[in-house]
Design a protein around this motif. Structure first.
Motif, mmCIF file in Angstrom:
data_model
loop_
_atom_site.group_PDB
_atom_site.id
_atom_site.type_symbol
_atom_site.label_atom_id
_atom_site.label_comp_id
_atom_site.label_asym_id
_atom_site.label_seq_id
_atom_site.Cartn_x
_atom_site.Cartn_y
_atom_site.Cartn_z
ATOM 1 N N ARG A 28 56.640 9.061 88.277
ATOM 2 C CA ARG A 28 57.162 9.526 89.391
ATOM 3 C C ARG A 28 56.249 9.585 90.555
ATOM 4 O O ARG A 28 56.538 9.158 91.556
ATOM 5 C CB ARG A 28 57.800 10.827 89.334
ATOM 6 C CG ARG A 28 58.584 11.187 90.387
ATOM 7 C CD ARG A 28 59.216 12.691 90.366
ATOM 8 N NE ARG A 28 58.963 13.363 88.909
ATOM 9 C CZ ARG A 28 60.107 13.716 88.338
ATOM 10 N NH1 ARG A 28 61.224 14.239 89.164
ATOM 11 N NH2 ARG A 28 59.884 14.512 87.342
ATOM 12 N N GLU A 51 62.424 9.862 98.963
ATOM 13 C CA GLU A 51 63.461 9.428 98.029
ATOM 14 C C GLU A 51 64.570 9.011 98.839
ATOM 15 O O GLU A 51 65.500 8.053 98.555
ATOM 16 C CB GLU A 51 64.254 10.785 97.105
ATOM 17 C CG GLU A 51 63.385 11.174 96.162
ATOM 18 C CD GLU A 51 64.003 12.230 95.357
ATOM 19 O OE1 GLU A 51 64.767 11.988 94.682
ATOM 20 O OE2 GLU A 51 63.519 13.519 95.596
ATOM 21 N N ALA A 73 63.365 9.796 91.390
ATOM 22 C CA ALA A 73 64.288 11.021 91.319
ATOM 23 C C ALA A 73 63.442 12.437 91.310
ATOM 24 O O ALA A 73 62.575 12.516 90.010
ATOM 25 C CB ALA A 73 65.411 11.001 90.342
#
Length: 117
Positions: A28, A51, A73
């Motif tokens: 991430r 995002e 996410a």
């Protein structure tokens, strides 16, 4: 963003950019760093929430790193995103121009026209 030239021009990761992104601990963070790098190149500023980058941008960058786009996410709510912005600014020489009025440092101190004393 429909232009493949823009995708490649701003979001293609060269060896150095890929190395910096992959130095982040989790997938991430790796993807978040790389998306932020591309958005600051393209827009000249960071997105309020990384995002919010267009899905095709995230997919393009994720493919280069070997990740799924879905790993991004939650990145926008992490403190890490701010750390990455600072690291990108330092590594690539970007500077925040939002500090104060651009003209203020250029103006000399105004001398009072009233006589002293």
């Amino acid at each position: 963003m429909k232009d493949d030239g823009q995708l490649a021009g701003y979001f293609l990761l060269d060896r150095d950019a890929r190395r910096r992104a992959m130095a982040c601990r989790r997938s991430r963070s790796q993807l978040g760093y790389a998306v932020q790098l591309g958005t600051v190149r393209f827009l000249g500023t960071f997105l309020d929430n990384p995002e919010d980058a267009p899905a095709e941008v995230v997919e393009y960058v994720a493919d280069q790193l070997g990740h799924l786009a879905s790993v991004l996410a939650g990145y926008g709510t992490e403190r890490t995103r701010w750390d990455h912005q600072g690291a990108i600014e330092d590594a690539y020489g970007y500077r925040d121009l939002k500090g104060g009025p651009w003209w203020k440092p250029a103006l000399p101190d105004v001398v009072s026209a009233e006589p002293s004393g």
